[in-house]
Motif scaffolding. Structure first.
Motif, mmCIF file in Angstrom:
data_model
loop_
_atom_site.group_PDB
_atom_site.id
_atom_site.type_symbol
_atom_site.label_atom_id
_atom_site.label_comp_id
_atom_site.label_asym_id
_atom_site.label_seq_id
_atom_site.Cartn_x
_atom_site.Cartn_y
_atom_site.Cartn_z
ATOM 1 N N VAL A 196 36.370 -22.443 -21.205
ATOM 2 C CA VAL A 196 35.707 -23.527 -20.487
ATOM 3 C C VAL A 196 34.711 -24.178 -21.448
ATOM 4 C CG1 VAL A 196 34.329 -24.202 -18.498
ATOM 5 C CG2 VAL A 196 35.968 -22.317 -18.295
ATOM 6 N N LEU A 197 34.925 -25.460 -21.739
ATOM 7 C CA LEU A 197 34.164 -26.176 -22.767
ATOM 8 C C LEU A 197 33.340 -27.291 -22.155
ATOM 9 C CD1 LEU A 197 33.603 -26.945 -25.789
ATOM 10 C CD2 LEU A 197 35.742 -28.279 -25.698
ATOM 11 N N ASN A 198 32.079 -27.408 -22.615
ATOM 12 C CA ASN A 198 31.201 -28.486 -22.192
ATOM 13 C C ASN A 198 30.547 -29.127 -23.416
ATOM 14 O OD1 ASN A 198 30.776 -28.591 -19.049
ATOM 15 N ND2 ASN A 198 30.874 -26.409 -19.583
ATOM 16 N N GLY A 199 30.344 -30.450 -23.355
ATOM 17 C CA GLY A 199 29.686 -31.159 -24.444
ATOM 18 C C GLY A 199 30.390 -32.457 -24.767
ATOM 19 N N SER A 200 29.983 -33.068 -25.868
ATOM 20 C CA SER A 200 30.619 -34.315 -26.298
ATOM 21 C C SER A 200 30.525 -34.446 -27.812
ATOM 22 C CB SER A 200 29.970 -35.527 -25.627
ATOM 23 O OG SER A 200 28.627 -35.670 -26.038
ATOM 24 N N LYS A 201 31.421 -35.213 -28.368
ATOM 25 C CA LYS A 201 31.474 -35.482 -29.802
ATOM 26 C C LYS A 201 31.588 -36.991 -30.000
ATOM 27 C CE LYS A 201 31.590 -31.067 -30.874
ATOM 28 N NZ LYS A 201 30.522 -30.399 -31.661
ATOM 29 N N LEU A 202 30.797 -37.540 -30.923
ATOM 30 C CA LEU A 202 30.732 -38.983 -31.111
ATOM 31 C C LEU A 202 31.115 -39.370 -32.541
ATOM 32 C CD1 LEU A 202 29.960 -41.626 -29.629
ATOM 33 C CD2 LEU A 202 27.630 -41.314 -30.488
ATOM 34 N N TRP A 203 31.534 -40.608 -32.708
ATOM 35 C CA TRP A 203 32.000 -41.139 -33.998
ATOM 36 C C TRP A 203 33.228 -40.379 -34.486
ATOM 37 C CZ3 TRP A 203 30.054 -45.646 -34.316
ATOM 38 C CH2 TRP A 203 28.738 -45.887 -33.920
ATOM 39 N N ILE A 204 34.184 -40.224 -33.573
ATOM 40 C CA ILE A 204 35.374 -39.432 -33.851
ATOM 41 C C ILE A 204 36.573 -40.345 -34.066
ATOM 42 C CG2 ILE A 204 36.856 -37.564 -33.044
ATOM 43 C CD1 ILE A 204 33.842 -36.853 -33.506
ATOM 44 N N GLY A 205 37.166 -40.272 -35.266
ATOM 45 C CA GLY A 205 38.369 -41.039 -35.551
ATOM 46 C C GLY A 205 39.526 -40.574 -34.692
ATOM 47 N N ASN A 206 40.295 -41.521 -34.160
ATOM 48 C CA ASN A 206 41.472 -41.270 -33.327
ATOM 49 C C ASN A 206 41.138 -40.705 -31.956
ATOM 50 O OD1 ASN A 206 42.934 -41.992 -35.631
ATOM 51 N ND2 ASN A 206 43.272 -39.862 -36.227
ATOM 52 N N ALA A 207 39.867 -40.758 -31.531
ATOM 53 C CA ALA A 207 39.446 -40.077 -30.306
ATOM 54 C C ALA A 207 40.327 -40.417 -29.106
ATOM 55 C CB ALA A 207 37.985 -40.417 -30.001
ATOM 56 N N GLU A 208 40.477 -41.699 -28.826
ATOM 57 C CA GLU A 208 41.184 -42.088 -27.605
ATOM 58 C C GLU A 208 42.690 -41.886 -27.708
ATOM 59 O OE1 GLU A 208 40.756 -45.614 -24.284
ATOM 60 O OE2 GLU A 208 40.500 -46.135 -26.389
ATOM 61 N N LYS A 209 43.223 -41.855 -28.926
ATOM 62 C CA LYS A 209 44.667 -41.785 -29.109
ATOM 63 C C LYS A 209 45.176 -40.385 -29.431
ATOM 64 C CE LYS A 209 45.019 -46.298 -28.776
ATOM 65 N NZ LYS A 209 45.696 -46.949 -27.637
ATOM 66 N N CYS A 210 44.277 -39.422 -29.617
ATOM 67 C CA CYS A 210 44.700 -38.119 -30.138
ATOM 68 C C CYS A 210 45.495 -37.306 -29.125
ATOM 69 C CB CYS A 210 43.493 -37.316 -30.624
ATOM 70 S SG CYS A 210 42.406 -36.700 -29.328
ATOM 71 N N ASP A 211 46.411 -36.509 -29.658
ATOM 72 C CA ASP A 211 47.144 -35.525 -28.863
ATOM 73 C C ASP A 211 46.475 -34.167 -28.946
ATOM 74 O OD1 ASP A 211 49.668 -37.109 -28.130
ATOM 75 O OD2 ASP A 211 49.563 -37.374 -30.300
ATOM 76 N N VAL A 212 45.853 -33.888 -30.104
ATOM 77 C CA VAL A 212 45.080 -32.661 -30.284
ATOM 78 C C VAL A 212 43.790 -33.006 -31.016
ATOM 79 C CG1 VAL A 212 47.084 -31.132 -30.344
ATOM 80 C CG2 VAL A 212 46.194 -32.072 -32.474
ATOM 81 N N ALA A 213 42.750 -32.232 -30.750
ATOM 82 C CA ALA A 213 41.479 -32.408 -31.448
ATOM 83 C C ALA A 213 40.945 -31.042 -31.838
ATOM 84 C CB ALA A 213 40.463 -33.136 -30.570
ATOM 85 N N ILE A 214 40.548 -30.917 -33.102
ATOM 86 C CA ILE A 214 39.852 -29.703 -33.532
ATOM 87 C C ILE A 214 38.382 -29.900 -33.176
ATOM 88 C CG2 ILE A 214 39.280 -28.186 -35.458
ATOM 89 C CD1 ILE A 214 42.271 -28.297 -34.756
ATOM 90 N N VAL A 215 37.904 -29.129 -32.210
ATOM 91 C CA VAL A 215 36.534 -29.292 -31.711
ATOM 92 C C VAL A 215 35.728 -28.043 -32.043
ATOM 93 C CG1 VAL A 215 35.111 -29.582 -29.647
ATOM 94 C CG2 VAL A 215 37.246 -30.861 -29.876
#
Length: 388
Positions: free
Chosen positions: A158-177
């Motif tokens: 269960v993950l909470n938070g946010s990340k900003l200035w992320i390339g491909n954010a809206e289009k990504c299929d996977v994100a390394i967070v």
């Protein structure tokens, strides 16, 4: 009389594979990117089908082993590809570099065998697009102070938070967070949009830089994903920084591509532009600018080629990568400014790419570590005193 930015004939040392990758990427950029990029930049949109087109030329996973869908090339070949992609536009290099340096590298370095076999081929083929979530709205240079956190149960995260200035954010299929676990240690998660609930994204509009790239925010509010999405070999913020080192290495090479493009345009213009009955390139002050430009480009190339050797030998450290990123981006900014001046009024028009490169460089100066932070990394390394 041709134009060359290989003043010290460094390309003569290239292997057949390195030469092929550089030359084929150069030709691809010339035929596919340059005819379209000015229009896309002005409109603030990503080039059509660019993910598929990059995948076709091996733009994703060049340094990842072939068994996982990559090419298994060395770091000098990778650098040369980044150089030629950024000669076209920063957005193209960024797209390739995020996928390879940050996402695929993170999974290959810190993931399980099952994760590598499942995700890496999909990322290499362009079937999946990746993002890398480290920076937060209130924590840029001080990434270790991040607020994003997660809890684990027997079968889920269960993950909470946010990340900003992320390339491909809206289009990504996977994100390394990267987020803090219950013990306050930072670990990496593979956020798969198909396997994650309560996960949202947004895109930053009206940018004056990186206009042909998608940049946005990743938002997690009680986001749930399977327990198997944790990168099992990740243990601390140092692991995230290891990925960033590969990204910064790519920037150090890519910025050379910007400088080369601006220099070549300025040199050609100086030969053709006639003032007072003679080419402006015959004037001393123009020659001074051009001579200093090719000198700085050559110094940056030497820095990157030697750094590439160290990378291939597994001997490069983050301080050396930091120096190359800081120096080469600053160099490219200076070369682009001089090129704009040589072209005079034509330098601000869309007939030439110089202002587009200059606007992109304004982001690169602070991208993946500000100029000042990288300066202090070198200062700490040589004095032993931490001024950060």
């Amino acid at each position: 009389m041709g134009i060359s930015t290989d003043y010290y004939q460094l390309y003569r040392k290239l292997t057949d594979e390195q030469r092929l990758i550089r030359e084929s990427t150069f030709q691809w950029v010339k035929s596919v990117i340059k005819p379209e990029i000015e229009h896309s930049f002005k409109k603030g949109r990503v080039l059509d089908d660019i993910v598929e087109k990059l995948a076709e030329i091996g733009g994703f996973g060049l340094i990842i082993p072939e068994v996982y869908g990559g090419i298994g090339a060395d770091y000098i070949a990778y650098g040369l590809m980044m150089q030629e992609l950024e000669r076209g536009d920063t957005s193209i290099r960024v797209l390739s570099s995020i996928q390879t340096s940050l996402v695929m590298y993170a999974i290959h370095r810190f993931g399980s065998e099952e994760q590598k076999q499942y995700y890496l081929p999909k990322l290499a083929s362009g079937a999946y697009l990746g993002a890398f979530g480290l920076t937060e709205p209130n924590y840029g240079s001080n990434a270790a102070a991040m607020h994003s956190h997660f809890q684990t149960t027997k079968d889920k995260i269960v993950l909470n938070g946010s990340k900003l200035w992320i390339g491909n954010a809206e289009k990504c299929d996977v994100a390394i967070v990267w987020a803090k676990n219950a013990s306050n240690a930072i670990q990496g998660l593979i956020v798969d949009t198909k396997k994650t609930t309560n996960f949202g994204t947004s895109t930053i509009h009206d940018k004056w830089s990186f206009r042909a790239s998608n940049t946005g925010e990743l938002i997690f509010s009680e986001a749930e994903m399977p327990i198997g999405q944790l990168l099992p070999k990740s243990r601390s913020i140092k692991d995230a920084y290891e990925c960033l080192n590969i990204g910064r290495y790519a920037v150090s090479w890519g910025s050379i591509g910007i400088a080369q493009d601006c220099y070549e345009i300025a040199l050609q213009y100086s030969r053709e532009r006639i003032q007072f009955g003679k080419p402006i390139g015959s004037n001393q002050l123009i020659q001074k600018k051009l001579a200093e430009m090719i000198t700085e480009i050559t110094k940056a190339q030497l820095l990157c080629f030697e750094l590439g050797v160290l990378m291939n030998e597994g001997k490069a450290n983050y301080q050396q990568i930091s120096m190359a990123k800081r120096n080469n981006v600053s160099m490219a900014q200076g070369v682009a400014k001089d090129a704009r001046q040589i072209l005079g009024g034509m330098g601000i028009t869309g007939d030439y790419p110089i202002m587009r490169h200059l606007m992109n460089i304004e982001t690169l100066i602070t991208y993946q570590g500000t100029h000042e932070m990288h300066l202090l990394i070198t200062g700490r390394d040589i004095t032993g005193f931490n001024a950060i």
